[in-house]
Design an enzyme around this catalytic site. Structure first.
Site, short mmCIF file in Angstrom:
data_model
loop_
_atom_site.label_atom_id
_atom_site.label_comp_id
_atom_site.label_asym_id
_atom_site.label_seq_id
_atom_site.Cartn_x
_atom_site.Cartn_y
_atom_site.Cartn_z
CG HIS A 1 46.55 52.16 37.55
ND1 HIS A 1 46.11 51.92 36.27
CD2 HIS A 1 45.90 53.28 37.94
CE1 HIS A 1 45.25 52.84 35.90
NE2 HIS A 1 45.09 53.66 36.90
CE1 TYR B 1 45.96 62.43 33.45
CE2 TYR B 1 43.89 61.46 34.17
CZ TYR B 1 45.10 61.35 33.52
OH TYR B 1 45.46 60.15 32.95
CB THR C 1 43.87 56.60 29.90
OG1 THR C 1 45.27 56.72 30.23
CG2 THR C 1 43.26 55.44 30.65
#
Length: 773
Positions: free
Chosen positions: A473, A589, A602
């Site tokens: 990630h 979230y 993000t």
């Protein structure tokens, strides 16, 4: 071994008659072709650098401007207002240049300067235009005259045929919100989650921060925003991802599944051959920057493309204090794992990419190889699945030299990692629920030692030829991998295809070098670390309660009849499902993107709002009328969409507070407010997987070619992680994760509540799955 001999360009022996030199013409040919390939890539990069560097103009426009300037000089018109004459006078003080030569050189120099000035003006104008985000807050389906004019101007300054990175220098920088605005939005977000006394205490902390410490930290953050390309992204990458010392398997890595109901071939090697070739075709378009930049609002507003740079040839390197990301410009091989062995497979032959049938041939040779793993080799990748510090120490001690270093370099510098899995996964009609759950879990963590979790992508091909991806990630976010994955699935099925007997199309090639085994010398002490890491990783993997299921009762088509955002609809369904499941609300979230800005990644949308809570409570109250519920639903949806737009346009809450916290740590000052904010757990973490290339799939013609999307592990020990993908008009796929060790959570139970919540909300509109309304 034959491949070892092919690798030697020349051999010589000393004889009584002198030196006997023997050349391998095939090896020399491959060396020559390899060199040509390398220089070709360098030339393409150089050419693309020029094209991108002068965007939104084009290199040919330089000639037009220069010719125009020189032509005007011949007509005795001075477009330079005297500047050409000044250049002329300073060119040659010795008098050796003729008057005509000086005029031409002066015209070229002025024309070039004018051309550069035009480029900079166009680029700056485009950046100013792209800094306007009012269009995003307009009522859906309605566009004002001023917005239409603005769009036309953006198109004028956007040039023609942009390449992947053409817009990078024209994208605006992420703005730094005012501290008071961020604090105010934060307090609004936690109001429905706190008791009155707790909220008053937090309000006092927040107001004190906004007046005293906040402005000081903000000054440093503003300073960073002036010189850094993006004031968030580098700290986000370092402190959220690379400095984490826990396992990245489950906790950070995520997965992507393929089409649910279709498997185009049942030959494992053939599926691997086609899909690996498709991945390499995609990599080539990225390398050549031929991939079109993603644009919103009718292909007008560009998104940042920076995250594509590290999609391939990338690996996360463990460190004792922090990891690093290693990216090489080019890689000509992949590493394949099968039955405990690691194989290096070359991707080029005769100066070209291996064809699908040739890649199938390579994969089949690996599958047919009967050799056994070397000591410690089979479970080596467990080091990448567990805590980072033992892996970093082990890497430094046992993999810093000799054959271990060479083999590890081959893995870390590979284009990507491939696992030929020995298990069968995918949808089974006789047991749909358990089969999809097993498929998802296998992609998330496998057996903890058969995925190289540090690689940017690990491509998995199962025995029954189902495929999937496990992605690291830190280097980029899921939409980048999703874009690749859409291309791979469409190219595999609709472009490359298979023969009638299930093999890749084309012929075998006996001349390509065979896959070579990577060689390891792993001592007993290292094997003990591997076993310890495997034990730790297995404990983590076995604790994951993962439920993945298709929801095909209705989809986006019916939701749009409600005149609301499909994402807002699903987010409110998640809030209702969570309340049904837990009997309370929690900090939620939802991942949004900030790629409207340069190097944006993000931002968080805090989906649990006062408005959503009011709606959920109304749905749970049997005395509330349908009209009241409908009204509260609309209000909650509008609030959610407004928060999403704020997040996309740089006015979110959490990234700003995170950066202020980082500044406070650098300054060694303590902030009770920031410390408490950043320690709050996200017990419901959600993310939508966007479908970005709808033109690749015709779901009316091929309704079974639906992708399952992907998912991730739970963020909180006592919470849920929920991912979803909206496919076509009639299909949504959900992925729900939690931990078995938590007595409060149950992914299957939450899934049932989510299905019911979706049905409860659609009923408010008097619509059913078969409604013609």
């Amino acid at each position: 071994m034959a491949e070892a001999h092919q690798a030697v360009a020349f051999q010589f022996t000393v004889t009584p008659d002198g030196i006997d030199l023997r050349l391998s013409h095939e090896a020399l040919k491959q060396i020559c072709l390899s060199g040509l390939h390398s220089w070709k890539k360098k030339f393409i990069r150089f050419k693309n650098g020029i094209i991108t560097g002068v965007f939104p103009a084009s290199p040919s426009s330089w000639l037009i401007v220069v010719v125009g300037v020189i032509s005007s000089m011949h007509t005795k018109v001075d477009p330079s207002l005297g500047m050409i004459a000044k250049i002329n006078r300073t060119l040659d003080t010795t008098g050796r240049m003729s008057s005509q030569t000086k005029n031409i050189v002066s015209g070229v120099l002025f024309g070039t300067g004018l051309w550069v000035a035009i480029i900079m003006t166009m680029r700056y104008s485009l950046k100013v235009l792209l800094s306007y985000h009012g269009w995003m807050f307009a009522e859906h389906g309605k566009m004002s005259r001023s917005t239409r004019i603005w769009m036309a101007m953006v198109k004028v300054f956007s040039g023609r045929k942009p390449m992947l990175y053409s817009f990078q220098t024209s994208l605006p920088r992420l703005p730094v919100p005012a501290v008071k605005d961020t604090v105010s939005r934060y307090l609004e977000s936690v109001r429905p989650l706190m008791k009155e006394g707790d909220f008053q205490r937090m309000t006092a902390l927040a107001q004190d921060f906004a007046v005293n410490l906040g402005p000081k930290l903000q000054w440093y953050l503003k300073l960073k925003s002036w010189w850094a390309t993006n004031y968030v992204s580098d700290w986000w990458e370092e402190y959220i991802y690379l400095r984490g010392r826990g396992p990245i398997m489950v906790n950070s890595n995520y997965y992507a599944m393929e089409m649910l109901y279709i498997t185009p071939t049942h030959i494992q090697a053939a599926r691997a051959g086609n899909t690996i070739h498709a991945i390499l075709l995609y990599r080539r378009t990225v390398d050549r920057e031929e991939l079109k930049p993603i644009r919103l609002l009718g292909s007008t507003i560009p998104l940042c493309s920076a995250q594509w740079e590290r999609l391939f040839n990338t690996s996360r390197i463990p460190g004792e204090e922090t990891d690093t990301i290693q990216h090489v410009k080019d890689s000509r091989h992949i590493v394949v794992y099968h039955r405990g062995r690691y194989f290096k497979v070359w991707l080029y032959h005769d100066g070209r990419l291996l064809r699908p049938r040739e890649l199938e041939q390579q994969m089949q040779q690996i599958l047919d190889d009967t050799s056994e793993p070397q000591p410690g080799e089979a479970k080596l990748a467990a080091l990448t699945a567990a805590d980072r510090v033992p892996w970093a120490k082990c890497r430094q001690t046992y993999f810093a030299r000799g054959k271990n270093k060479q083999s590890l370099d081959a893995v870390e510098k590979a284009a990507f990692f491939v696992t030929l899995d020995e298990s069968e996964q995918g949808y089974r009609e006789e047991d749909p629920e358990a089969s999809i759950d097993s498929y998802a879990k296998s992609l998330l963590h496998g057996r903890c030692f058969d995925r190289w979790f540090d690689k940017s992508i690990t491509f998995v091909v199962f025995k029954n030829s189902k495929i999937g991806i496990n992605a690291e990630h830190s280097w980029a976010d899921a939409p980048i991998v999703g874009h690749l994955w859409e291309y791979v699935m469409a190219t595999d099925v609709f472009q490359l295809g298979y023969s009638e007997d299930g093999h890749c199309k084309g012929d075998k090639n006996p001349n390509i070098p065979k896959p070579t085994r990577l060689q390891w010398d792993i001592p007993g002490e290292c094997q003990e670390v591997i076993e310890t890491s495997l034990s730790s990783a297995s404990f983590l993997a076995n604790d994951v309660d993962l439920h993945s299921f298709p929801f095909d009762t209705f989809g986006k088509g019916l939701i749009k009849k409600c005149r609301t955002s499909p994402d807002a609809f699903i987010q409110l369904a998640l809030q209702l499902a969570h309340y049904k499941d837990m009997g309370k609300f929690c900090l939620t979230y939802e991942a949004s993107m900030t790629r409207l800005f340069r190097e944006g990644r993000t931002e968080t949308v805090r989906s649990c709002t006062t408005e959503s809570c009011n709606f959920v409570l109304a749905m749970m109250d049997p005395t509330t009328t349908a009209e009241q519920r409908f009204k509260l639903f609309k209000i909650a949806c509008e609030k959610h969409q407004h928060l999403y737009r704020l997040a996309m346009t740089g006015a979110g809450i959490d990234r700003h507070l995170f950066c202020l916290y980082v500044v406070s740590k650098y300054l060694a000052v303590d902030s009770p407010f920031l410390k408490e904010v950043l320690s709050e757990p996200w017990r419901l973490s959600t993310s939508q997987t966007p479908q970005q290339q709808v033109e690749l799939f015709d779901f009316e013609k091929y309704p079974d070619y639906v992708s399952c999307g992907g998912g991730f592990g739970p963020v909180a020990d006592d919470g849920y992680g929920v991912s979803y993908i909206i496919v076509g008009e009639n299909f949504i796929h959900f992925h729900i994760s939690s931990k078995f060790s938590s007595p409060e959570t149950d992914s299957h139970r939450f899934g049932k509540h989510l299905r019911q919540a979706m049905m409860d909300i659609i009923t408010l509109f008097g619509l059913t799955a078969n409604s013609k309304k």
